[in-house]
Design a protein around this motif. Structure first.
Motif, PDB file in Angstrom:
ATOM      1  N   UNK A   1     -83.443   2.867  74.077  1.00  0.00           N
ATOM      2  CA  UNK A   1     -84.227   4.063  73.729  1.00  0.00           C
ATOM      3  C   UNK A   1     -85.605   3.683  73.216  1.00  0.00           C
ATOM      4  N   UNK A   2     -85.656   2.773  72.244  1.00  0.00           N
ATOM      5  CA  UNK A   2     -86.945   2.400  71.652  1.00  0.00           C
ATOM      6  C   UNK A   2     -87.793   1.626  72.654  1.00  0.00           C
ATOM      7  N   UNK A   3     -87.157   0.781  73.463  1.00  0.00           N
ATOM      8  CA  UNK A   3     -87.907   0.021  74.468  1.00  0.00           C
ATOM      9  C   UNK A   3     -88.598   0.945  75.464  1.00  0.00           C
ATOM     10  N   UNK A   4     -87.857   1.906  76.001  1.00  0.00           N
ATOM     11  CA  UNK A   4     -88.441   2.818  76.990  1.00  0.00           C
ATOM     12  C   UNK A   4     -89.562   3.648  76.368  1.00  0.00           C
ATOM     13  N   UNK A   5     -89.339   4.126  75.153  1.00  0.00           N
ATOM     14  CA  UNK A   5     -90.368   4.917  74.474  1.00  0.00           C
ATOM     15  C   UNK A   5     -91.613   4.086  74.184  1.00  0.00           C
TER      16      UNK A   5
ATOM     17  N   UNK B   1     -85.314  -9.769  66.297  1.00  0.00           N
ATOM     18  CA  UNK B   1     -86.337  -8.763  65.982  1.00  0.00           C
ATOM     19  C   UNK B   1     -87.515  -9.390  65.252  1.00  0.00           C
ATOM     20  N   UNK B   2     -87.230 -10.317  64.342  1.00  0.00           N
ATOM     21  CA  UNK B   2     -88.301 -10.994  63.596  1.00  0.00           C
ATOM     22  C   UNK B   2     -89.158 -11.833  64.534  1.00  0.00           C
ATOM     23  N   UNK B   3     -88.521 -12.588  65.433  1.00  0.00           N
ATOM     24  CA  UNK B   3     -89.266 -13.406  66.391  1.00  0.00           C
ATOM     25  C   UNK B   3     -90.139 -12.521  67.275  1.00  0.00           C
ATOM     26  N   UNK B   4     -89.570 -11.422  67.775  1.00  0.00           N
ATOM     27  CA  UNK B   4     -90.335 -10.511  68.619  1.00  0.00           C
ATOM     28  C   UNK B   4     -91.499  -9.883  67.895  1.00  0.00           C
ATOM     29  N   UNK B   5     -91.285  -9.519  66.635  1.00  0.00           N
ATOM     30  CA  UNK B   5     -92.349  -8.893  65.850  1.00  0.00           C
ATOM     31  C   UNK B   5     -93.447  -9.896  65.506  1.00  0.00           C
ATOM     32  N   UNK B   6     -93.078 -11.109  65.100  1.00  0.00           N
ATOM     33  CA  UNK B   6     -94.066 -12.119  64.719  1.00  0.00           C
ATOM     34  C   UNK B   6     -94.901 -12.584  65.901  1.00  0.00           C
ATOM     35  N   UNK B   7     -94.276 -12.593  67.090  1.00  0.00           N
ATOM     36  CA  UNK B   7     -94.984 -13.066  68.283  1.00  0.00           C
ATOM     37  C   UNK B   7     -95.727 -11.956  69.012  1.00  0.00           C
ATOM     38  N   UNK B   8     -95.587 -10.717  68.535  1.00  0.00           N
ATOM     39  CA  UNK B   8     -96.231  -9.593  69.197  1.00  0.00           C
ATOM     40  C   UNK B   8     -95.509  -9.131  70.443  1.00  0.00           C
ATOM     41  N   UNK B   9     -94.276  -9.576  70.627  1.00  0.00           N
ATOM     42  CA  UNK B   9     -93.500  -9.190  71.816  1.00  0.00           C
ATOM     43  C   UNK B   9     -92.279  -8.378  71.469  1.00  0.00           C
ATOM     44  N   UNK B  10     -92.428  -7.435  70.546  1.00  0.00           N
ATOM     45  CA  UNK B  10     -91.290  -6.633  70.102  1.00  0.00           C
ATOM     46  C   UNK B  10     -90.697  -5.820  71.251  1.00  0.00           C
ATOM     47  N   UNK B  11     -91.550  -5.293  72.114  1.00  0.00           N
ATOM     48  CA  UNK B  11     -91.062  -4.469  73.227  1.00  0.00           C
ATOM     49  C   UNK B  11     -90.186  -5.299  74.163  1.00  0.00           C
ATOM     50  N   UNK B  12     -90.660  -6.503  74.513  1.00  0.00           N
ATOM     51  CA  UNK B  12     -89.866  -7.372  75.387  1.00  0.00           C
ATOM     52  C   UNK B  12     -88.567  -7.809  74.705  1.00  0.00           C
ATOM     53  N   UNK B  13     -88.628  -8.027  73.383  1.00  0.00           N
ATOM     54  CA  UNK B  13     -87.425  -8.421  72.666  1.00  0.00           C
ATOM     55  C   UNK B  13     -86.409  -7.284  72.653  1.00  0.00           C
ATOM     56  N   UNK B  14     -86.869  -6.045  72.514  1.00  0.00           N
ATOM     57  CA  UNK B  14     -85.970  -4.893  72.576  1.00  0.00           C
ATOM     58  C   UNK B  14     -85.326  -4.780  73.955  1.00  0.00           C
ATOM     59  N   UNK B  15     -86.109  -5.045  74.996  1.00  0.00           N
ATOM     60  CA  UNK B  15     -85.552  -5.044  76.345  1.00  0.00           C
ATOM     61  C   UNK B  15     -84.484  -6.124  76.489  1.00  0.00           C
TER      62      UNK B  15
END
Length: 348
Positions: A217-221, A283-297
């Motif tokens: 849900x969050x990834x698509x949004x 989630x922390x790795x995705x957020x710190x690297x700026x790739x939160x969307x890809x991490x959610x996917x």
């Protein structure tokens, strides 16, 4: 059934829109084959009428009796304002297809053993009421004490035969009372949702299904350009699980106070019922690297795959387990009934 119906509707609508058909004629074309008479009322009629009156498609969907959730309506609203309605409807269709597949797998995994156990239980009751009493008349002529297992089976047969209908009424009454409490009181629904998350095997399946849905849900949004805070809020509104709803609401509140995403998730689910340590680290790795969307996917795909694999393993384990249970039940009854015959000389 609601998800399947919405998925079919969305797929039909996407096909017509991509073929160049305007929205209102597309809805009319979808409506016509669904009723034999055009003057019969249909759930699409208020939506078509609202569009004729100048209302947005998303607002018409929110008022529909088909209960389109906040995720569906939110993406449609974004698509209307961005001019990407076709693209976002395609994403909705794909998401609904995944949700339908996951629900179908869960139902398949749970329905089969429940049906087998129910049929076995009915056969057991039938034998206790109609078959066992005939053996009791035979054993009455032995004029000797019966083995403990046989004596227990005969007493159980008499008890079931005498109190069967009363037991059924009590069971129905208790079930209806529990369902009323669950339906009427939200705190009980929340406790039930938390309880099933702690149940071995089933809780693990629910855990993967909920996380896959939340991340998807969050990834698509996010991919569609929705701000993170609004994505979290929509994920809370469209969740059909109270624990996910409450965690998402708390995450939203913490994010508004300046907390990071992984910190907010950790504080919102401090007991890690849903978000385990590995998920928080990702989630922390995705957020710190700026790739939160890809991490959610990645999280969505990972938990969907885990759910599918565990369901396959569960189905493979259930069949032999049911065979063992039924074998013990039938074998126990056969031994109990024929044990006195094997010891006939001793009893006589």
């Amino acid at each position: 059934m609601r998800i399947a119906k919405q998925q079919i509707f969305t797929t039909q609508l996407v096909t017509l829109l991509e073929a160049g058909v305007p929205l209102v004629p597309a809805l009319q074309m979808i409506r016509e084959p669904l009723t034999n008479k055009k003057d019969m009322p249909h759930w699409l009629d208020p939506i078509i009428e609202g569009l004729h009156q100048g209302q947005s498609f998303s607002s018409c969907l929110r008022k529909s009796k088909e209960n389109f959730d906040a995720f569906y309506c939110g993406l449609v609203e974004i698509g209307e304002f961005s001019g990407q309605l076709n693209h976002l409807l395609l994403k909705i269709s794909q998401d609904l297809k995944k949700s339908e597949m996951i629900q179908g797998q869960l139902k398949k995994a749970l329905t089969y053993p429940l049906c087998v156990l129910f049929i076995s239980f009915c056969l057991l009751i039938a034998m206790l009421i109609w078959v066992i009493p005939s053996f009791e008349q035979v054993f009455a002529g032995f004029n000797a004490s019966l083995p403990p297992l046989t004596d227990f089976l005969l007493k159980l047969s008499r008890f079931v035969k005498e109190y069967f209908f009363l037991g059924v009424l009590i069971f129905i009454a208790v079930f209806a009372f529990i369902f009323f409490l669950w339906w009427r009181f939200i705190p009980i629904q929340k406790q039930v949702d938390r309880f099933f998350l702690r149940v071995p095997v089933i809780g693990n399946l629910i855990h993967h299904a909920l996380l896959a849905r939340w991340a998807t849900t969050i990834f698509i949004l996010q991919e569609s350009g929705t701000p993170l805070l609004k994505s979290i809020r929509i994920s809370a509104r469209c969740s059909n699980h109270w624990f996910v709803h409450d965690v998402s609401v708390e995450v939203y509140r913490l994010l508004t106070q300046g907390q990071a995403v992984h910190e907010s998730v950790f504080l919102a689910d401090s007991k890690q019922l849903l978000f385990k340590r590995e998920t928080l680290q990702l989630l922390k790795v995705g957020e710190d690297s700026g790739g939160l969307v890809k991490m959610l996917q990645y999280l969505a795909i990972f938990h969907e795959r885990q759910l599918t694999e565990q369901l396959d393993v569960l189905m493979e384990m259930i069949e032999p387990a049911l065979v063992v249970i039924m074998g013990l039940m039938v074998g126990g009854m056969v031994v109990a009934l024929y044990l006195p015959l094997f010891k006939l000389g001793e009893i006589a």
